[in-house]
Design an enzyme around this catalytic site. Structure first.
Site, PDB file in Angstrom:
ATOM      1  N   HIS A  29       0.871  -1.172   0.000  1.00 15.13           N
ATOM      2  CA  HIS A  29       0.000   0.000   0.000  1.00 15.13           C
ATOM      3  C   HIS A  29       0.911   1.226   0.000  1.00 15.13           C
ATOM      4  CE1 HIS A  29      -3.791   2.012   0.603  1.00 15.13           C
ATOM      5  NE2 HIS A  29      -3.103   2.889   1.313  1.00 15.13           N
ATOM      6  N   GLN A 103      -4.720  -6.670  -6.285  1.00 19.19           N
ATOM      7  CA  GLN A 103      -4.960  -7.432  -5.055  1.00 19.19           C
ATOM      8  C   GLN A 103      -6.326  -7.078  -4.474  1.00 19.19           C
ATOM      9  OE1 GLN A 103      -3.425  -6.893  -0.920  1.00 19.19           O
ATOM     10  NE2 GLN A 103      -2.205  -8.708  -1.395  1.00 19.19           N
ATOM     11  N   GLU A 167      -1.884 -12.850   6.286  1.00 21.00           N
ATOM     12  CA  GLU A 167      -1.573 -11.715   7.168  1.00 21.00           C
ATOM     13  C   GLU A 167      -2.688 -11.425   8.198  1.00 21.00           C
ATOM     14  OE1 GLU A 167       0.935 -12.321   4.687  1.00 21.00           O
ATOM     15  OE2 GLU A 167       1.771 -10.612   5.762  1.00 21.00           O
ATOM     16  N   TYR A 169      -5.976 -11.214   7.580  1.00 24.30           N
ATOM     17  CA  TYR A 169      -7.174 -10.537   7.056  1.00 24.30           C
ATOM     18  C   TYR A 169      -8.350 -11.523   6.973  1.00 24.30           C
ATOM     19  CZ  TYR A 169      -4.230  -6.508   5.976  1.00 24.30           C
ATOM     20  OH  TYR A 169      -3.407  -5.423   6.076  1.00 24.30           O
ATOM     21  N   ARG A 178      -8.567 -19.585  15.829  1.00 24.92           N
ATOM     22  CA  ARG A 178      -8.352 -18.400  16.653  1.00 24.92           C
ATOM     23  C   ARG A 178      -9.480 -17.384  16.480  1.00 24.92           C
ATOM     24  NH1 ARG A 178      -3.989 -15.716  18.703  1.00 24.92           N
ATOM     25  NH2 ARG A 178      -3.790 -13.476  18.405  1.00 24.92           N
ATOM     26  N   ARG A 217      -2.780 -15.622  -1.928  1.00 25.42           N
ATOM     27  CA  ARG A 217      -1.749 -15.409  -0.891  1.00 25.42           C
ATOM     28  C   ARG A 217      -2.137 -16.260   0.305  1.00 25.42           C
ATOM     29  NH1 ARG A 217       1.330 -10.475   0.790  1.00 25.42           N
ATOM     30  NH2 ARG A 217       3.072 -11.420   1.902  1.00 25.42           N
ATOM     31  N   HIS A 255      -0.772  -9.796  11.085  1.00 24.91           N
ATOM     32  CA  HIS A 255      -0.321  -8.479  11.546  1.00 24.91           C
ATOM     33  C   HIS A 255      -0.261  -8.386  13.064  1.00 24.91           C
ATOM     34  CE1 HIS A 255       0.240  -6.767   7.729  1.00 24.91           C
ATOM     35  NE2 HIS A 255      -1.029  -6.690   7.381  1.00 24.91           N
ATOM     36  N   ARG A 314       9.398  -4.134  -0.987  1.00 24.25           N
ATOM     37  CA  ARG A 314      10.165  -2.929  -0.659  1.00 24.25           C
ATOM     38  C   ARG A 314      11.408  -2.733  -1.538  1.00 24.25           C
ATOM     39  NH1 ARG A 314      11.065  -3.981   5.477  1.00 24.25           N
ATOM     40  NH2 ARG A 314      11.482  -6.021   4.555  1.00 24.25           N
ATOM     41  N   GLN A 342      11.432   2.699   7.685  1.00 22.24           N
ATOM     42  CA  GLN A 342      11.291   4.060   8.195  1.00 22.24           C
ATOM     43  C   GLN A 342      10.504   5.012   7.286  1.00 22.24           C
ATOM     44  OE1 GLN A 342      15.534   3.948  10.164  1.00 22.24           O
ATOM     45  NE2 GLN A 342      14.740   6.001  10.316  1.00 22.24           N
ATOM     46  N   GLY A 647      22.137  16.624   9.286  1.00 25.53           N
ATOM     47  CA  GLY A 647      22.398  16.909  10.695  1.00 25.53           C
ATOM     48  C   GLY A 647      23.086  18.238  10.918  1.00 25.53           C
TER      49      GLY A 647
HETATM   50  P1  NAP Z   1      17.547  10.697  20.451  1.00 26.06           P
HETATM   51  O1  NAP Z   1      16.577   9.794  19.808  1.00 26.06           O
HETATM   52  O2  NAP Z   1      17.322  12.147  20.414  1.00 26.06           O
HETATM   53  O3  NAP Z   1      17.658  10.213  21.956  1.00 26.06           O
HETATM   54  C1  NAP Z   1      18.524  10.833  22.860  1.00 26.06           C
HETATM   55  C2  NAP Z   1      18.322  10.242  24.240  1.00 26.06           C
HETATM   56  O4  NAP Z   1      19.190  10.904  25.122  1.00 26.06           O
HETATM   57  C3  NAP Z   1      16.931  10.391  24.770  1.00 26.06           C
HETATM   58  O5  NAP Z   1      16.568   9.183  25.389  1.00 26.06           O
HETATM   59  C4  NAP Z   1      17.039  11.522  25.786  1.00 26.06           C
HETATM   60  O6  NAP Z   1      16.150  11.167  26.819  1.00 26.06           O
HETATM   61  C5  NAP Z   1      18.499  11.486  26.199  1.00 26.06           C
HETATM   62  N1  NAP Z   1      19.089  12.821  26.420  1.00 26.06           N
HETATM   63  C6  NAP Z   1      18.975  13.903  25.634  1.00 26.06           C
HETATM   64  N2  NAP Z   1      19.690  14.922  26.132  1.00 26.06           N
HETATM   65  C7  NAP Z   1      20.282  14.475  27.250  1.00 26.06           C
HETATM   66  C8  NAP Z   1      21.148  15.061  28.200  1.00 26.06           C
HETATM   67  N3  NAP Z   1      21.538  16.318  28.100  1.00 26.06           N
HETATM   68  N4  NAP Z   1      21.548  14.307  29.248  1.00 26.06           N
HETATM   69  C9  NAP Z   1      21.151  13.021  29.360  1.00 26.06           C
HETATM   70  N5  NAP Z   1      20.323  12.421  28.482  1.00 26.06           N
HETATM   71  C10 NAP Z   1      19.895  13.125  27.442  1.00 26.06           C
HETATM   72  O7  NAP Z   1      19.000  10.489  19.859  1.00 26.06           O
HETATM   73  P2  NAP Z   1      19.762   9.179  19.373  1.00 26.06           P
HETATM   74  O8  NAP Z   1      19.396   7.979  20.155  1.00 26.06           O
HETATM   75  O9  NAP Z   1      21.177   9.584  19.375  1.00 26.06           O
HETATM   76  O10 NAP Z   1      19.245   8.984  17.915  1.00 26.06           O
HETATM   77  C11 NAP Z   1      19.456   9.994  16.946  1.00 26.06           C
HETATM   78  C12 NAP Z   1      18.578   9.805  15.742  1.00 26.06           C
HETATM   79  O11 NAP Z   1      19.045   8.673  15.013  1.00 26.06           O
HETATM   80  C13 NAP Z   1      17.146   9.484  16.140  1.00 26.06           C
HETATM   81  O12 NAP Z   1      16.355  10.643  16.044  1.00 26.06           O
HETATM   82  C14 NAP Z   1      16.712   8.450  15.181  1.00 26.06           C
HETATM   83  O13 NAP Z   1      15.837   8.987  14.235  1.00 26.06           O
HETATM   84  C15 NAP Z   1      17.969   7.952  14.492  1.00 26.06           C
HETATM   85  N6  NAP Z   1      18.059   6.514  14.803  1.00 26.06           N
HETATM   86  C16 NAP Z   1      17.072   5.704  14.373  1.00 26.06           C
HETATM   87  C17 NAP Z   1      17.123   4.374  14.668  1.00 26.06           C
HETATM   88  C18 NAP Z   1      16.042   3.428  14.191  1.00 26.06           C
HETATM   89  O14 NAP Z   1      16.061   2.279  14.545  1.00 26.06           O
HETATM   90  N7  NAP Z   1      15.079   3.850  13.428  1.00 26.06           N
HETATM   91  C19 NAP Z   1      18.151   3.856  15.412  1.00 26.06           C
HETATM   92  C20 NAP Z   1      19.157   4.713  15.828  1.00 26.06           C
HETATM   93  C21 NAP Z   1      19.082   6.048  15.539  1.00 26.06           C
HETATM   94  P3  NAP Z   1      15.835  12.086  28.094  1.00 26.06           P
HETATM   95  O15 NAP Z   1      16.000  13.505  27.608  1.00 26.06           O
HETATM   96  O16 NAP Z   1      14.454  11.711  28.496  1.00 26.06           O
HETATM   97  O17 NAP Z   1      16.838  11.697  29.100  1.00 26.06           O
HETATM   98 FE1  SF4 Z   2      13.378  -0.597   2.324  1.00 29.62          FE
HETATM   99 FE2  SF4 Z   2      13.693   1.198   4.287  1.00 29.62          FE
HETATM  100 FE3  SF4 Z   2      13.184   1.941   1.764  1.00 29.62          FE
HETATM  101 FE4  SF4 Z   2      11.287   0.790   3.206  1.00 29.62          FE
HETATM  102  S1  SF4 Z   2      12.243   2.759   3.635  1.00 29.62           S
HETATM  103  S2  SF4 Z   2      11.786   0.354   1.113  1.00 29.62           S
HETATM  104  S3  SF4 Z   2      12.467  -0.707   4.331  1.00 29.62           S
HETATM  105  S4  SF4 Z   2      15.011   0.917   2.520  1.00 29.62           S
END
Ligand code: NAP
Ligand code: SF4
Length: 670
Positions: A29, A103, A167, A169, A178, A217, A255, A314, A342, A647
């Site tokens: 979708h 589909q 899935e 549905y 179930r 499916r 799901h 994807r 994402q 960033g």
């Molecule tokens: P974040 O998501 O902004 O988290 C930062 C963490 O640090 C929060 O838990 C915050 O919680 C804490 N924090 C912030 N300022 C602080 C301070 N001065 N002292 C102590 N704690 C503090 O940052 P990140 O984990 O570095 O991730 C960065 C970005 O990368 C994210 O926005 C995300 O989109 C991306 N990312 C995505 C994935 C994914 O799986 N999709 C994985 C990794 C990273 P509190 O303020 O409540 O303490």
């Molecule tokens: Fe693949 Fe991530 Fe793109 Fe979705 S956003 S199609 S999971 S690379």
């Protein structure tokens, strides 16, 4: 035909028609199905993929009637006007020698509206509304509705339909105990429970005639309690063949299942064994799916006889030219889907249009165009992280002369850190893709080069994509303590970590670090299946037994100051997987803490007014990021020719979706 992927690129003879290769673009979708301006954008989306060589496309789900809609405004395909409107889609695909099936999806109890219906009145754990039990009359009307949609699909020029039977549905809800508590001829015995999907297939075959593709499916592994057993799945598969299906596609997991099935943490090809088990029992072609994202893996799956076709969904968001590049032996230039969800599923679940983290052009084919430039400029891009790479290569593709400056000795930025997290190895593919794109597009790369105002003054345009660095936090004693390390240094230098670890910050990176520290060593596919309680024999209903917790030998705490749930990270559709993984490994998830001080005994915190000592050997700071903005004091002199993205522009809530999108959006404008 390429010698490299002979099985994948071989045509498939279906008797009355043939497919040009073994690749099915699975149903997704996109949000374009309901677009206000009509189906033009959806047609452009599929056209690009047909042009790229895919054999058979399956559209997103269209409901056969009003009650079957997933959301109140989801698309329906039930009236002659729908058939008329869809002609633009089928013509766009046929123009490039592709085939396309519509589909037909009835949401059943997953419907997000009060008119939901199901086999029985049992609410789904993920639904807001309780369904009404369908009367016998409603069952017959729904069978007719599927047949009507199929007939209209034929009139619209579709080559076939896919009947959504997996899935969780509606059809799946009839099949499994179930959700089916009926006592009439549509419930009770397995024979009764599969009557509804079989009657649908028969009715569709009857109205559509012999020369029309019917894909079913089939949920081969429900991954929910009281799902089907293997014997039941095989019984249904055989009956479907008798009822007239052309192709059987594999469905894995409802799901509402609490087991990851498509996220990046799922090993590649983790479920192809399921299709392989069913394949010997049927004579129609059978399709396998889930986490297949390279031509190499797809070829191996087909060559080893696990399936007749592979479904990838994807990967076609990430790269519409996947097939063409495979044919031309250019797999290195495929923009690989990294399974992150994402920008695709996360967007759809938020009610937004799907796109792709690594390919922001996806689903914006008519809006975001990288057209050749009329005036080639000299452009400098500072920083070879995701934003800078996307920007530089798109600029060069358009015909600009681009130089890319990177202060470290390699490209990739934050992706180079991410790819070292267990379950995020796919990020390596994006770096590989951009490394090849740099060569292909002629971007001049300068590694180990710190950019400054003097170096950049002569360029026509300057793009700053210098990224982020870890935020420094102020906790008493932090600068004197040898226990403290930031996440970037930890990953880059693979620093030794003690057996008791406190992680300050529970965002995406804090969660990733906790996963990395508690990851079992020598983890293979069977270990992964075992860890999530997946029964490879599918003797347990749904292929599920209670999964074991696998405690790590490290004590890890993940902390945040905010109250509320800890450990989900930012992903809408993947957050629960992170949290569940950490819980299973015994990681302490603590919210509402305040940090008091760090000393030789560890990290002193207060939680709910109570002081507490976490006797950590290592304290890892994952507290977000701050922008890196080199020579900022000179930016003003560059005037309008200086642009800041990713960033470096804004570090808060930075994610790669925004970084890459910003890079591309700027590049198409300059
Ligand atoms: P974040 O998501 O902004 O988290 C930062 C963490 O640090 C929060 O838990 C915050 O919680 C804490 N924090 C912030 N300022 C602080 C301070 N001065 N002292 C102590 N704690 C503090 O940052 P990140 O984990 O570095 O991730 C960065 C970005 O990368 C994210 O926005 C995300 O989109 C991306 N990312 C995505 C994935 C994914 O799986 N999709 C994985 C990794 C990273 P509190 O303020 O409540 O303490
Ligand atoms: Fe693949 Fe991530 Fe793109 Fe979705 S956003 S199609 S999971 S690379």
């Amino acid at each position: 035909m390429s010698v490299k992927y002979p099985h994948l690129l071989a045509p498939l003879d279906l008797g009355f028609t043939s497919l040009r290769n073994r690749i099915l673009m699975g149903s997704m979708h996109t949000g374009l199905e309901e677009h206000k301006a009509g189906l033009g954008q959806l047609a452009a989306f599929y056209e690009e993929r047909a042009k790229g060589g895919v054999g058979l496309i399956v559209t997103g789900g269209f409901s056969p009637n009003l009650r079957g809609r997933l959301h109140p405004f989801s698309a329906e395909f039930s009236k002659p006007k729908h058939a008329q409107a869809h002609k633009v889609v089928t013509q766009a695909v046929h123009k490039h020698g592709g085939k396309i099936a519509l589909q037909i999806l009835h949401a059943g109890r997953y419907a997000m509206h009060p008119f939901a219906q199901s086999a029985s009145a049992i609410k789904a754990p993920i639904a807001k509304f309780s369904p009404n039990e369908m009367s016998e009359r409603q069952i017959y009307k729904t069978i007719d509705a599927f047949a009507n949609s199929a007939k209209l699909a034929q009139e619209a020029g579709y080559d076939g339909v896919e009947i959504m039977g997996s899935e969780g549905y509606l059809l799946n809800q009839f099949i499994c105990k179930r959700t089916n508590m009926r006592y009439d001829e549509w419930g009770g015995s397995y024979e009764n429970r599969i009557r509804f999907p079989l009657e649908i297939v028969k009715a569709v075959r009857k109205v559509a005639g012999e020369k029309f593709i019917i894909i079913f499916r089939l949920s081969m592994l429900d991954l929910v309690e009281e799902g089907s057993t293997f014997d039941e799945v095989v019984t249904l598969a055989k009956q479907l063949e008798l009822a007239g299906v052309t192709i059987i596609n594999t469905g894995i997991g409802w799901h509402e299942a609490r087991i990851p099935t498509i996220a990046t943490q799922v090993p590649r090809g983790a479920f192809t064994w399921v299709t392989e088990k069913v394949r010997p029992h049927v004579n129609v072609p059978i399709v396998t799916c889930n986490r297949i994202n390279t031509p190499h893996d797809a070829e191996e799956i087909l060559a080893s006889g696990q399936a007749d076709m592979v479904s990838m969904a994807r990967p076609f968001l990430a790269d519409p030219y996947f097939v063409q590049k495979s044919e031309q032996d250019q797999a290195n230039l495929i923009n690989t889907c990294i399974g992150c969800n994402q920008a695709c599923l996360d967007n759809v679940f938020k009610g937004k249009r799907a796109s792709c983290l690594v390919n922001p052009f996806a689903c914006r084919e008519t809006e975001l165009l990288a057209e050749p430039t009329v005036k080639s400029k000299n452009i400098a891009v500072v920083g070879a992280g995701p934003a800078g790479l996307a920007c530089a290569t798109t600029l060069a593709e358009r015909g600009h002369q681009v130089e890319l400056f990177e202060r470290s000795d390699r490209i990739g930025g934050q992706f180079r850190l991410a790819m070292q997290i267990p379950g995020k190895e796919e990020f390596r593919e994006t770096i590989r893709y951009f490394a090849n794109r740099i060569e292909e597009t002629g971007v001049k790369l300068h590694l180990d080069t710190e950019a400054n105002a003097d170096l950049l003054r002569e360029y026509d345009e300057v793009v700053i994509a210098s990224g982020v660095e870890p935020r420094k936090v102020a906790i008493d004693g932090i600068s004197q303590s040898s226990k403290v390390i930031d996440y970037q240094t930890l990953i880059k230098e693979k620093t030794f970590v003690g057996n008791k670890v406190a992680i300050v910050g529970a965002g995406g990176i804090g969660v990733d670090i906790a996963t990395m520290l508690t990851e079992p060593t020598d983890h293979h596919l069977d270990d992964w299946l075992y860890e999530w309680g997946i029964d490879k024999e599918i003797n347990y209903p749904g292929g599920l037994y209670p999964y074991p917790d696998s405690f790590s030998d490290k004590t890890v705490w993940v902390l945040q100051r905010r109250q509320g749930r800890v450990g989900k990270g930012p992903g809408k559709t993947t957050g629960w997987i992170h949290k569940r993984t950490l819980e299973k490994r015994g990681v302490g998830l603590m919210g509402g803490v305040s940090y008091e001080k760090i000393d030789d005994s560890g990290l002193h915190i207060t939680q709910k007014g109570e002081p507490r000592l976490l006797d950590a050997d290592t304290i890892i700071i994952c507290a977000g990021q701050e922008s890196v903005r080199p020579f900022e004091q000179s930016w003003a002199e560059f005037g309008e020719k200086l642009h800041v993205i990713g960033g470096a522009d804004y570090a808060g809530e930075l994610d790669a979706v925004r970084a890459i999108r910003q890079g591309v959006e700027l590049a198409v404008k300059l």
